[in-house]
Design a protein around this motif. Sequence first.
Motif, PDB file in Angstrom:
ATOM      1  N   GLY A 160       3.338  -2.310   6.090  1.00  0.00           N
ATOM      2  CA  GLY A 160       2.806  -0.961   5.972  1.00  0.00           C
ATOM      3  C   GLY A 160       1.887  -0.624   7.124  1.00  0.00           C
ATOM      4  O   GLY A 160       1.370  -1.519   7.811  1.00  0.00           O
ATOM      5  N   ASP A 161       1.679   0.646   7.350  1.00  0.00           N
ATOM      6  CA  ASP A 161       0.708   1.056   8.349  1.00  0.00           C
ATOM      7  C   ASP A 161      -0.687   0.674   7.855  1.00  0.00           C
ATOM      8  O   ASP A 161      -1.068   0.999   6.720  1.00  0.00           O
ATOM      9  CB  ASP A 161       0.786   2.564   8.582  1.00  0.00           C
ATOM     10  CG  ASP A 161      -0.162   3.008   9.676  1.00  0.00           C
ATOM     11  OD1 ASP A 161       0.219   2.917  10.852  1.00  0.00           O
ATOM     12  OD2 ASP A 161      -1.295   3.410   9.348  1.00  0.00           O
ATOM     13  N   TYR A 168       3.463   5.391  13.310  1.00  0.00           N
ATOM     14  CA  TYR A 168       3.119   5.487  11.893  1.00  0.00           C
ATOM     15  C   TYR A 168       4.381   5.496  11.042  1.00  0.00           C
ATOM     16  O   TYR A 168       4.480   4.782  10.031  1.00  0.00           O
ATOM     17  CB  TYR A 168       2.302   6.753  11.638  1.00  0.00           C
ATOM     18  CG  TYR A 168       1.936   6.974  10.186  1.00  0.00           C
ATOM     19  CD1 TYR A 168       0.826   6.353   9.635  1.00  0.00           C
ATOM     20  CD2 TYR A 168       2.704   7.804   9.376  1.00  0.00           C
ATOM     21  CE1 TYR A 168       0.481   6.555   8.300  1.00  0.00           C
ATOM     22  CE2 TYR A 168       2.381   8.015   8.049  1.00  0.00           C
ATOM     23  CZ  TYR A 168       1.263   7.387   7.513  1.00  0.00           C
ATOM     24  OH  TYR A 168       0.946   7.588   6.184  1.00  0.00           O
ATOM     25  N   HIS A 221       5.200   2.834   8.214  1.00  0.00           N
ATOM     26  CA  HIS A 221       5.003   3.373   6.863  1.00  0.00           C
ATOM     27  C   HIS A 221       6.296   3.433   6.065  1.00  0.00           C
ATOM     28  O   HIS A 221       6.269   3.336   4.835  1.00  0.00           O
ATOM     29  CB  HIS A 221       4.394   4.768   6.981  1.00  0.00           C
ATOM     30  CG  HIS A 221       4.037   5.405   5.684  1.00  0.00           C
ATOM     31  ND1 HIS A 221       3.190   4.816   4.772  1.00  0.00           N
ATOM     32  CD2 HIS A 221       4.410   6.601   5.133  1.00  0.00           C
ATOM     33  CE1 HIS A 221       3.045   5.609   3.725  1.00  0.00           C
ATOM     34  NE2 HIS A 221       3.786   6.688   3.910  1.00  0.00           N
ATOM     35  N   GLU A 222       7.437   3.596   6.744  1.00  0.00           N
ATOM     36  CA  GLU A 222       8.707   3.769   6.054  1.00  0.00           C
ATOM     37  C   GLU A 222       9.610   2.557   6.299  1.00  0.00           C
ATOM     38  O   GLU A 222       9.798   2.129   7.442  1.00  0.00           O
ATOM     39  CB  GLU A 222       9.401   5.043   6.542  1.00  0.00           C
ATOM     40  CG  GLU A 222       8.587   6.301   6.255  1.00  0.00           C
ATOM     41  CD  GLU A 222       9.302   7.570   6.685  1.00  0.00           C
ATOM     42  OE1 GLU A 222      10.499   7.481   7.067  1.00  0.00           O
ATOM     43  OE2 GLU A 222       8.689   8.648   6.644  1.00  0.00           O
ATOM     44  N   SER A 243       8.635   4.458   1.179  1.00  0.00           N
ATOM     45  CA  SER A 243       7.251   4.011   1.362  1.00  0.00           C
ATOM     46  C   SER A 243       6.615   3.370   0.141  1.00  0.00           C
ATOM     47  O   SER A 243       5.561   2.747   0.266  1.00  0.00           O
ATOM     48  CB  SER A 243       6.370   5.183   1.818  1.00  0.00           C
ATOM     49  OG  SER A 243       6.193   6.109   0.763  1.00  0.00           O
ATOM     50  N   SER A 254       4.915  11.069   6.848  1.00  0.00           N
ATOM     51  CA  SER A 254       4.994  10.850   8.294  1.00  0.00           C
ATOM     52  C   SER A 254       4.878  12.142   9.079  1.00  0.00           C
ATOM     53  O   SER A 254       4.203  12.205  10.115  1.00  0.00           O
ATOM     54  CB  SER A 254       6.303  10.134   8.641  1.00  0.00           C
ATOM     55  OG  SER A 254       6.339   8.850   8.068  1.00  0.00           O
ATOM     56  N   SER A 286      -3.227   1.293   4.173  1.00  0.00           N
ATOM     57  CA  SER A 286      -3.089   0.153   3.271  1.00  0.00           C
ATOM     58  C   SER A 286      -4.444  -0.146   2.639  1.00  0.00           C
ATOM     59  O   SER A 286      -5.467  -0.159   3.323  1.00  0.00           O
ATOM     60  CB  SER A 286      -2.609  -1.085   4.048  1.00  0.00           C
ATOM     61  OG  SER A 286      -1.321  -0.878   4.589  1.00  0.00           O
ATOM     62  N   MET A 326      -2.588   7.753   1.865  1.00  0.00           N
ATOM     63  CA  MET A 326      -1.288   7.909   2.504  1.00  0.00           C
ATOM     64  C   MET A 326      -1.009   9.370   2.849  1.00  0.00           C
ATOM     65  O   MET A 326      -1.387  10.291   2.117  1.00  0.00           O
ATOM     66  CB  MET A 326      -0.170   7.406   1.584  1.00  0.00           C
ATOM     67  CG  MET A 326      -0.061   5.906   1.485  1.00  0.00           C
ATOM     68  SD  MET A 326       1.411   5.450   0.518  1.00  0.00           S
ATOM     69  CE  MET A 326       1.264   3.661   0.568  1.00  0.00           C
TER      70      MET A 326
END
Length: 283
Positions: free
Chosen positions: A258-259, A93, A97-98, A142, A69, A263, A66
């Motif tokens: 999630g991105d 992203y 991701h968030e 996240s 961002s 992951s 991870m």
Amino acid sequence: MLLIVPADPLRPRRPDEHFAPEAHAARDAGVEVAVVDHDALARGDDVARAVSRVSAEGVAVYRGWMLRSERYAAFAAALARRGVVLRTTGEQYRRGHELPGWYPDLAELTPRSAWTVGTGRGDFDRARDALGGGAAVLRDFSKSMKHHWHEAAYIPDLDDGDAAWRVASRFLDLRGDDLVGGLVLRTFERFATAEVRTWWVDGVCVLSGAHPDSPHDTPPEAFDPRTVGASVAALGLPFVTVDLALRADGVWRIVELGDGQVSDRPSTVAPAAFVGALFGPAT
């Protein structure tokens, strides 16, 4: 297409051990692989040097640890200066991701949530009041601390403000400088199955299977990722994971989005199968 993975910290020309199986499978499938210095990317102090081993040009997918961002955006910009375009943009992203990036579009399919901008008691209490009473699960934008369930994740009763804040304080202590965004409260829902991890490329589910936390729990026979397909596709994100679980009342719910680049792949999913789903059949 290019696959970019973190370099081994001790052998910087080689892929990190955790991502080496995917890198080897990608090469076997005819996909070029490059390595980057993840630690330098995470620090943000020398991004140009971090990507200096990426010599190929074209469209790339990152598979690695991870990144915040803003660090990912700097990573993408540094690659662009070298003629490499990450398939997932910095803004895409962040949205994947968030939680605040994807929650509004999936609110009907996932536990009700409220979040803070800051991390003070006042901010937390406003989010707690917005969510209402009952039990909740705490996380940041996240990540949760679900492995510290009773001390830093599960809040039995939101109406007990002091007890809820003790959980939040412990969460903040454990996350420390790794905290992303603010505090997120999510209504607790009771699930009847382990989580299922699904992988989506351009809005199409290309792979589904066990979650990394329970790699030997296969999805129920009745599981069909298409039940959320239209909503996931509408996000317009190029590569994401969607974790789902069957609620006690028989309804499939999105636990997390999630991105896909950051992951984790469960150990029971073969690297070749994963690479084939991501990049297509071997060339």
